[in-house]
Design a protein around this motif. Structure first.
Motif, mmCIF file in Angstrom:
data_model
loop_
_atom_site.group_PDB
_atom_site.id
_atom_site.type_symbol
_atom_site.label_atom_id
_atom_site.label_comp_id
_atom_site.label_asym_id
_atom_site.label_seq_id
_atom_site.Cartn_x
_atom_site.Cartn_y
_atom_site.Cartn_z
ATOM 1 N N GLU A 1 19.420 -5.652 2.847
ATOM 2 C CA GLU A 1 18.619 -4.461 2.568
ATOM 3 C C GLU A 1 17.422 -4.404 3.507
ATOM 4 N N LYS A 2 17.050 -3.191 3.908
ATOM 5 C CA LYS A 2 15.899 -2.974 4.778
ATOM 6 C C LYS A 2 14.913 -2.058 4.072
ATOM 7 N N ARG A 3 13.651 -2.323 4.229
ATOM 8 C CA ARG A 3 12.629 -1.499 3.574
ATOM 9 C C ARG A 3 11.821 -0.747 4.620
ATOM 10 N N VAL A 4 11.583 0.537 4.356
ATOM 11 C CA VAL A 4 10.728 1.350 5.220
ATOM 12 C C VAL A 4 9.589 1.908 4.378
ATOM 13 N N TYR A 5 8.482 2.261 5.041
ATOM 14 C CA TYR A 5 7.266 2.678 4.351
ATOM 15 C C TYR A 5 6.805 4.033 4.894
ATOM 16 N N TYR A 6 6.564 4.949 3.974
ATOM 17 C CA TYR A 6 6.147 6.304 4.344
ATOM 18 C C TYR A 6 4.728 6.512 3.804
ATOM 19 N N LEU A 7 3.764 6.700 4.699
ATOM 20 C CA LEU A 7 2.353 6.751 4.325
ATOM 21 C C LEU A 7 1.819 8.179 4.322
ATOM 22 N N PHE A 8 0.997 8.498 3.299
ATOM 23 C CA PHE A 8 0.379 9.815 3.161
ATOM 24 C C PHE A 8 -1.130 9.666 2.984
ATOM 25 N N ASP A 9 -1.869 10.568 3.556
ATOM 26 C CA ASP A 9 -3.308 10.693 3.310
ATOM 27 C C ASP A 9 -3.471 11.795 2.271
ATOM 28 N N GLU A 10 -4.172 11.512 1.148
ATOM 29 C CA GLU A 10 -4.283 12.491 0.071
ATOM 30 C C GLU A 10 -5.736 12.673 -0.335
ATOM 31 N N TRP A 11 -6.050 13.884 -0.822
ATOM 32 C CA TRP A 11 -7.412 14.171 -1.260
ATOM 33 C C TRP A 11 -7.420 15.424 -2.130
ATOM 34 N N TYR A 12 -8.448 15.487 -2.994
ATOM 35 C CA TYR A 12 -8.684 16.683 -3.805
ATOM 36 C C TYR A 12 -9.619 17.584 -3.031
ATOM 37 N N ASP A 13 -9.163 18.795 -2.727
ATOM 38 C CA ASP A 13 -9.931 19.733 -1.914
ATOM 39 C C ASP A 13 -10.675 20.709 -2.821
ATOM 40 N N LEU A 65 1.503 5.300 -0.489
ATOM 41 C CA LEU A 65 2.538 4.680 0.325
ATOM 42 C C LEU A 65 3.838 4.624 -0.476
ATOM 43 N N GLU A 66 4.887 5.254 0.047
ATOM 44 C CA GLU A 66 6.204 5.190 -0.569
ATOM 45 C C GLU A 66 6.999 4.074 0.092
ATOM 46 N N ALA A 67 7.440 3.107 -0.695
ATOM 47 C CA ALA A 67 8.236 1.990 -0.190
ATOM 48 C C ALA A 67 9.699 2.241 -0.545
ATOM 49 N N TRP A 68 10.499 2.537 0.476
ATOM 50 C CA TRP A 68 11.915 2.864 0.295
ATOM 51 C C TRP A 68 12.774 1.680 0.725
ATOM 52 N N THR A 69 13.799 1.391 -0.052
ATOM 53 C CA THR A 69 14.772 0.356 0.307
ATOM 54 C C THR A 69 16.067 1.025 0.763
ATOM 55 N N ILE A 70 16.556 0.606 1.923
ATOM 56 C CA ILE A 70 17.818 1.124 2.441
ATOM 57 C C ILE A 70 18.893 0.066 2.234
ATOM 58 N N CYS A 71 19.965 0.442 1.573
ATOM 59 C CA CYS A 71 21.045 -0.504 1.290
ATOM 60 C C CYS A 71 21.841 -0.798 2.570
ATOM 61 N N ASP A 72 22.657 -1.858 2.509
ATOM 62 C CA ASP A 72 23.477 -2.231 3.657
ATOM 63 C C ASP A 72 24.413 -1.102 4.075
#
Length: 270
Positions: A1-13, A65-72
């Motif tokens: 399995e491989k893990r990828v990370y998707y990062l977001f900057d968030e704020w209340y406007d 940060l969303e941590a996604w796991t990719i299966c084989d």
């Protein structure tokens, strides 16, 4: 399995009263995510030092940060973790599971949402020591600006709807009465209320006299007139809700309070 990370900057406007989210990119390791956050925070702090006016809303930014796991097989895993960063540290997380709805679409839902992690189906619920008329500091940073509120009803605090608070929503001219623990604290342009992820119970405290400001004048007046009277607070709540308007201007709140006060023996207008 491989893990990828998707990062977001968030704020209340507070200019448009919604939470905004900006994707910052996909990373192959948590180490690179932390490196990126450290460099970005350093750059932004340096900019603030150069121009203090840029720090007008210091509460506003956090990272998701969303941590996604990719299966084989190459398919996405059936679960993912969402992490929330503040001041360079992971402070909250959610474990989500992929589920299929009746309409055939698939969504990620929290496997469990205990209030000590991030909001949740149940808000953090514990008694507070406050009484009617107490002015308290509400601080849910980084998910919203701190502000002052007054405790109205404070009985039966085993109930998630107690205590009730009276406050002016930050960056608006409207007042509300809400249940403290339910977190309907900020205006949302689309869904009526923006509820911050962090419960106000973690940092709530009495406001010191030297912390009171000009904008607290009505809270100070109401606090003195209420004077810990639970019954008067209950009558005020009932009068407030009879108007069928949950948001009121300064003039409407003052008028409602005058009518209430003049029904008692301690009417300040007598």
């Amino acid at each position: 399995e491989k893990r990828v990370y998707y990062l977001f900057d968030e704020w209340y406007d507070p200019d448009v009263f919604i939470v905004k989210s900006e994707p910052l990119g996909v990373f192959d390791s948590l180490k690179n995510v932390l490196k990126y956050i450290k460099l970005k925070d350093k750059y932004e702090n340096d900019c603030v030092d150069e121009d203090p006016e840029e720090d007008e809303f210091p509460f506003a930014t956090w990272y998701k940060l969303e941590a996604w796991t990719i299966c084989d097989s190459g398919s996405w895993a059936k679960s993912r973790y969402d992490y929330y960063f503040y001041n360079g540290e992971i402070c909250w997380f959610e474990h989500l599971k992929l589920e299929r709805e009746k309409n055939g679409h698939e969504y990620y839902f929290p496997i469990y949402r205990r209030p000590e992690f991030l909001g949740g189906l149940r808000d953090l619920n514990m008694p507070t020591p406050y009484k009617p008329g107490d002015i308290v500091n509400i601080d849910c940073r980084p998910f919203g600006p701190p502000f002052h509120a007054m405790i109205t009803e404070a009985h039966n605090q085993y109930d998630c709807c107690m205590p009730q608070i009276l406050f002016k929503m930050p960056y608006t001219d409207k007042w509300r009465i809400e249940a403290l623990k339910h977190k309907r604290l900020f205006k949302d342009a689309e869904t009526h209320s923006y509820e911050p992820a962090l419960s106000p119970l973690y940092r709530i405290r009495l406001v010191k006299e030297d912390e009171l400001k000009k904008e607290d004048e009505l809270l100070i007046r109401f606090s003195k007139e209420l004077g810990g009277d639970e019954e008067k607070a209950r009558v005020f709540w009932k009068a407030w809700n009879k108007t069928h308007e949950d948001e009121k201007s300064d003039e409407e709140v003052i008028d409602l309070w005058k009518k209430l006060s003049c029904k008692t023996d301690r009417c300040p207008l007598n």
